[in-house]
Write a protein that holds these residues in place. Structure first.
Motif, mmCIF file in Angstrom:
data_model
loop_
_atom_site.group_PDB
_atom_site.id
_atom_site.type_symbol
_atom_site.label_atom_id
_atom_site.label_comp_id
_atom_site.label_asym_id
_atom_site.label_seq_id
_atom_site.Cartn_x
_atom_site.Cartn_y
_atom_site.Cartn_z
ATOM 1 N N GLU A 9 0.470 -1.412 0.567
ATOM 2 C CA GLU A 9 0.008 0.082 0.092
ATOM 3 C C GLU A 9 1.056 1.155 0.062
ATOM 4 O OE1 GLU A 9 -3.565 1.808 0.684
ATOM 5 O OE2 GLU A 9 -3.319 -0.181 -0.333
ATOM 6 N N GLY A 10 0.967 2.058 -0.634
ATOM 7 C CA GLY A 10 0.946 3.737 -1.172
ATOM 8 C C GLY A 10 3.022 2.828 -1.323
ATOM 9 N N CYS A 11 3.246 2.228 -2.418
ATOM 10 C CA CYS A 11 4.239 1.847 -2.305
ATOM 11 C C CYS A 11 5.285 3.203 -2.554
ATOM 12 C CB CYS A 11 4.386 1.023 -3.627
ATOM 13 S SG CYS A 11 5.915 0.003 -4.301
ATOM 14 N N TYR A 12 6.463 2.786 -2.219
ATOM 15 C CA TYR A 12 7.476 3.587 -2.363
ATOM 16 C C TYR A 12 8.389 3.300 -4.641
ATOM 17 C CZ TYR A 12 7.761 4.223 2.114
ATOM 18 O OH TYR A 12 8.011 4.237 3.785
ATOM 19 N N ASN A 13 7.636 2.605 -5.058
ATOM 20 C CA ASN A 13 8.971 2.595 -5.778
ATOM 21 C C ASN A 13 7.704 2.993 -7.531
ATOM 22 O OD1 ASN A 13 10.984 1.473 -7.866
ATOM 23 N ND2 ASN A 13 9.751 0.418 -8.639
ATOM 24 N N PHE A 14 6.485 2.011 -7.535
ATOM 25 C CA PHE A 14 5.644 2.365 -8.508
ATOM 26 C C PHE A 14 4.952 3.513 -8.440
ATOM 27 C CE2 PHE A 14 6.399 -2.103 -8.387
ATOM 28 C CZ PHE A 14 7.081 -2.383 -9.153
ATOM 29 N N SER A 15 5.021 4.884 -8.573
ATOM 30 C CA SER A 15 4.527 5.899 -8.920
ATOM 31 C C SER A 15 3.609 5.845 -9.920
ATOM 32 C CB SER A 15 5.228 7.018 -8.569
ATOM 33 O OG SER A 15 6.064 7.210 -9.475
ATOM 34 N N ASP A 16 3.737 7.967 -9.856
ATOM 35 C CA ASP A 16 2.238 8.362 -10.987
ATOM 36 C C ASP A 16 3.294 7.941 -12.429
ATOM 37 O OD1 ASP A 16 -0.445 8.111 -10.153
ATOM 38 O OD2 ASP A 16 0.072 10.609 -9.713
ATOM 39 N N ASP A 17 4.527 7.958 -11.802
ATOM 40 C CA ASP A 17 5.173 8.207 -12.961
ATOM 41 C C ASP A 17 6.480 7.088 -13.264
ATOM 42 O OD1 ASP A 17 6.710 9.139 -11.181
ATOM 43 O OD2 ASP A 17 8.321 11.190 -11.453
ATOM 44 N N PHE A 18 5.999 6.090 -13.500
ATOM 45 C CA PHE A 18 6.701 5.112 -13.050
ATOM 46 C C PHE A 18 6.980 4.827 -15.142
ATOM 47 C CE2 PHE A 18 7.589 0.011 -13.541
ATOM 48 C CZ PHE A 18 8.455 0.133 -13.470
ATOM 49 N N LYS A 19 8.064 4.300 -15.306
ATOM 50 C CA LYS A 19 7.866 3.868 -16.655
ATOM 51 C C LYS A 19 9.101 3.111 -17.014
ATOM 52 C CE LYS A 19 6.499 8.652 -18.823
ATOM 53 N NZ LYS A 19 6.160 9.282 -17.096
ATOM 54 N N PRO A 20 8.350 1.908 -17.290
ATOM 55 C CA PRO A 20 9.421 0.350 -17.316
ATOM 56 C C PRO A 20 10.804 1.038 -17.800
ATOM 57 C CG PRO A 20 7.516 -0.172 -16.865
ATOM 58 C CD PRO A 20 7.294 1.365 -17.468
ATOM 59 N N ILE A 21 11.340 0.860 -18.318
ATOM 60 C CA ILE A 21 12.758 1.019 -19.276
ATOM 61 C C ILE A 21 13.547 -0.291 -19.520
ATOM 62 C CG2 ILE A 21 13.210 3.347 -18.236
ATOM 63 C CD1 ILE A 21 15.942 2.248 -16.595
ATOM 64 N N GLN A 22 14.153 -0.371 -20.448
ATOM 65 C CA GLN A 22 14.804 -1.237 -20.915
ATOM 66 C C GLN A 22 15.941 -1.824 -20.209
ATOM 67 O OE1 GLN A 22 13.365 -3.664 -23.041
ATOM 68 N NE2 GLN A 22 15.436 -5.183 -22.711
ATOM 69 N N GLY A 23 16.538 -2.017 -19.291
ATOM 70 C CA GLY A 23 17.504 -2.292 -18.599
ATOM 71 C C GLY A 23 17.843 -3.004 -18.833
ATOM 72 N N VAL A 24 19.487 -2.937 -18.467
ATOM 73 C CA VAL A 24 21.055 -4.431 -18.691
ATOM 74 C C VAL A 24 20.215 -5.200 -19.030
ATOM 75 C CG1 VAL A 24 23.375 -4.603 -18.954
ATOM 76 C CG2 VAL A 24 21.892 -2.229 -19.279
ATOM 77 N N GLU A 25 20.759 -6.526 -19.798
ATOM 78 C CA GLU A 25 20.345 -7.994 -19.025
ATOM 79 C C GLU A 25 21.548 -8.754 -18.949
ATOM 80 O OE1 GLU A 25 17.571 -9.159 -17.291
ATOM 81 O OE2 GLU A 25 16.633 -7.686 -18.292
ATOM 82 N N ASP A 26 22.821 -8.224 -19.822
ATOM 83 C CA ASP A 26 23.942 -8.993 -19.973
ATOM 84 C C ASP A 26 24.608 -8.765 -18.471
ATOM 85 O OD1 ASP A 26 26.134 -10.550 -20.750
ATOM 86 O OD2 ASP A 26 27.085 -8.519 -21.164
ATOM 87 N N ILE A 27 25.340 -10.214 -18.092
ATOM 88 C CA ILE A 27 26.037 -9.812 -16.535
ATOM 89 C C ILE A 27 26.862 -9.537 -16.669
ATOM 90 C CG2 ILE A 27 27.221 -12.336 -16.181
ATOM 91 C CD1 ILE A 27 25.500 -9.937 -13.448
ATOM 92 N N GLU A 28 27.587 -9.496 -17.655
ATOM 93 C CA GLU A 28 28.856 -8.354 -17.713
ATOM 94 C C GLU A 28 29.459 -7.412 -18.088
ATOM 95 O OE1 GLU A 28 31.031 -11.098 -21.121
ATOM 96 O OE2 GLU A 28 30.928 -13.103 -20.309
ATOM 97 N N THR A 29 28.016 -6.827 -18.873
ATOM 98 C CA THR A 29 28.544 -5.835 -18.355
ATOM 99 C C THR A 29 27.465 -5.041 -17.414
ATOM 100 O OG1 THR A 29 26.983 -5.435 -20.642
ATOM 101 C CG2 THR A 29 27.093 -3.526 -19.332
ATOM 102 N N TRP A 30 26.799 -5.787 -16.379
ATOM 103 C CA TRP A 30 26.796 -4.768 -15.064
ATOM 104 C C TRP A 30 27.845 -5.121 -14.446
ATOM 105 C CZ3 TRP A 30 22.769 -3.164 -12.446
ATOM 106 C CH2 TRP A 30 21.763 -3.055 -13.072
ATOM 107 N N ASP A 31 28.480 -5.830 -14.362
ATOM 108 C CA ASP A 31 30.198 -6.881 -13.392
ATOM 109 C C ASP A 31 31.227 -5.465 -14.100
ATOM 110 O OD1 ASP A 31 32.988 -7.991 -13.728
ATOM 111 O OD2 ASP A 31 31.588 -8.907 -12.359
ATOM 112 N N ARG A 32 31.162 -5.273 -15.293
ATOM 113 C CA ARG A 32 32.004 -4.393 -15.758
ATOM 114 C C ARG A 32 31.305 -2.993 -15.647
ATOM 115 N NH1 ARG A 32 31.847 -6.653 -20.393
ATOM 116 N NH2 ARG A 32 30.464 -5.021 -21.563
ATOM 117 N N PHE A 33 30.570 -2.242 -15.202
ATOM 118 C CA PHE A 33 30.143 -1.549 -14.736
ATOM 119 C C PHE A 33 30.040 -0.632 -13.029
ATOM 120 C CE2 PHE A 33 26.271 0.628 -11.337
ATOM 121 C CZ PHE A 33 26.730 1.746 -12.391
#
Length: 366
Positions: A53-77
């Motif tokens: 109830e009253g979630c902090y994350n899913f707000s009025d302006d929440f827009k799903p984005i195309q996130g990075v899936e490749d774990i090696e890219t996350w690792d380098r980041f």
């Protein structure tokens, strides 16, 4: 260095000279604060399996984005972020436990980390960071009402005895009666307990103000007459209840009476800019060295770690505790006030930090 900060340091030095018995606590406070000298927020998930109830994350302006899936890219980041000097990594989003490969990748690089999770999925013991297990209710009906499903007992099963875990109870007017039972359960399951205070989002307030009908997601039970907003009476009840639990469960409840008094005072906790409505002195703001990265690994423009929160109504533990890193004028008026600040920093360290050796014990026990 500003003249105000120089003056505070002078008062601090004078108080320590007059109270040398506080010097060890001050040295420990400096050690704790150093762990947070360069923090960053990493949004590692945009999905969740609950509907709080009253979630902090899913707000009025929440827009799903195309996130990075490749774990090696996350690792380098994460490697680059460590090279940038990040000392404390906050892993946030909807539910970070849904992407544990990203948490495992990050664990190679940052000395300290803090993960916020709803507890329904156990995080791999290889992740050596503090895990804040969010709890909104103990009794089945309260738990289901506030979270859209029963999650509490699953979280206890997943984390009982885990030295990484601390139960983070989000207090509301409707669940205060469960707080003592939670302390008992934490004690009996080897889990420390600390507290957050629900802080409304702009989305939640808009729905209340406009009389929006209830839905099946994040606004299921609230209405203008019965909601999660604090008033002076409920703040008084919280202050009294938390002080009692600190006294009654000293080995389990990780909280501070000085912080409790500050967090439950009437009115805004921060200096609010009248033009923007944004807190000017909250240390969860994304200014200076602070950064917030989204799942596309691009820096976001969030105002703080919980961007949709209303600053004038915010009593959230993350912004509150981070705003205690430096003593303020009120903390330096006497030996007693300095002792209170030192106790708050010690408590902050117990809430957010664990030594990595403790996590290795969790790995061995798994």
């Amino acid at each position: 260095m500003s003249s105000d900060r120089r003056a505070r340091l002078t008062r601090l030095s004078g108080l320590l000279q007059g109270a040398p018995h506080l010097a060890p606590a001050y040295e420990e406070a400096k050690r704790v604060v150093r762990a947070f000298r360069k923090p960053a927020f990493y949004e590692v998930a945009t999905r969740c399996n609950l509907f709080c109830e009253g979630c902090y994350n899913f707000s009025d302006d929440f827009k799903p984005i195309q996130g990075v899936e490749d774990i090696e890219t996350w690792d380098r980041f994460f490697a680059a972020e460590a090279e940038r000097g990040v000392t404390m990594a906050y892993f946030v989003g909807a539910e970070p436990a849904l992407h544990q490969d990203r948490l495992i990748a990050a664990s190679q690089y940052f000395p300290y980390g803090n993960i916020g999770t709803n507890g329904t999925i156990r995080i791999d013991p290889a992740v050596p960071y503090r895990i804040g297990v969010s709890v909104w209710g103990v009794e089945a009906e309260t738990d289901a009402d506030l979270r859209g499903g029963r999650s509490f007992h699953k979280a206890i099963r997943n984390y009982a005895g885990d030295p990484r875990a601390i139960l983070l109870y989000t207090l509301t007017k409707t669940n205060l009666g469960d707080a003592r039972r939670l302390a008992e359960i934490g004690r009996d399951n080897g889990l420390p307990v600390t507290f957050n205070m629900y802080s409304p989002t702009h989305t939640y307030l808009r729905k209340l103000t406009e009389g929006e009908g209830n839905d099946r997601q994040f606004f299921r039970i609230s209405n203008p007459e019965n909601n999660l907003l604090w008033d002076d009476d409920s703040l008084t009840r919280v202050r009294r209840t938390m002080d009692e639990l600190i006294d009654d469960f000293p080995e389990t409840v990780v909280y501070s009476k000085a912080y409790n008094a500050w967090a439950t005072q009437s009115g805004p906790l921060y200096d609010i800019d009248p033009e923007t409505g944004i807190a000017r002195d909250c240390h969860s703001r994304m200014i200076g060295k602070m950064r917030y990265f989204k799942t596309d690994l691009q820096q976001g423009q969030e105002k703080c770690g919980t961007s949709d929160a209303v600053c004038s109504e915010c009593r959230m533990y993350s912004g509150g505790w981070s705003s205690k890193f430096e003593p303020r004028d009120a903390d330096l008026v006497s030996e007693a006030s300095l002792a209170d600040w030192l106790e708050m920093i010690a408590t902050l360290g117990r809430i957010f930090l664990i030594e990595r050796d403790a996590s290795r014990q969790a790995t061995l026990a798994a």
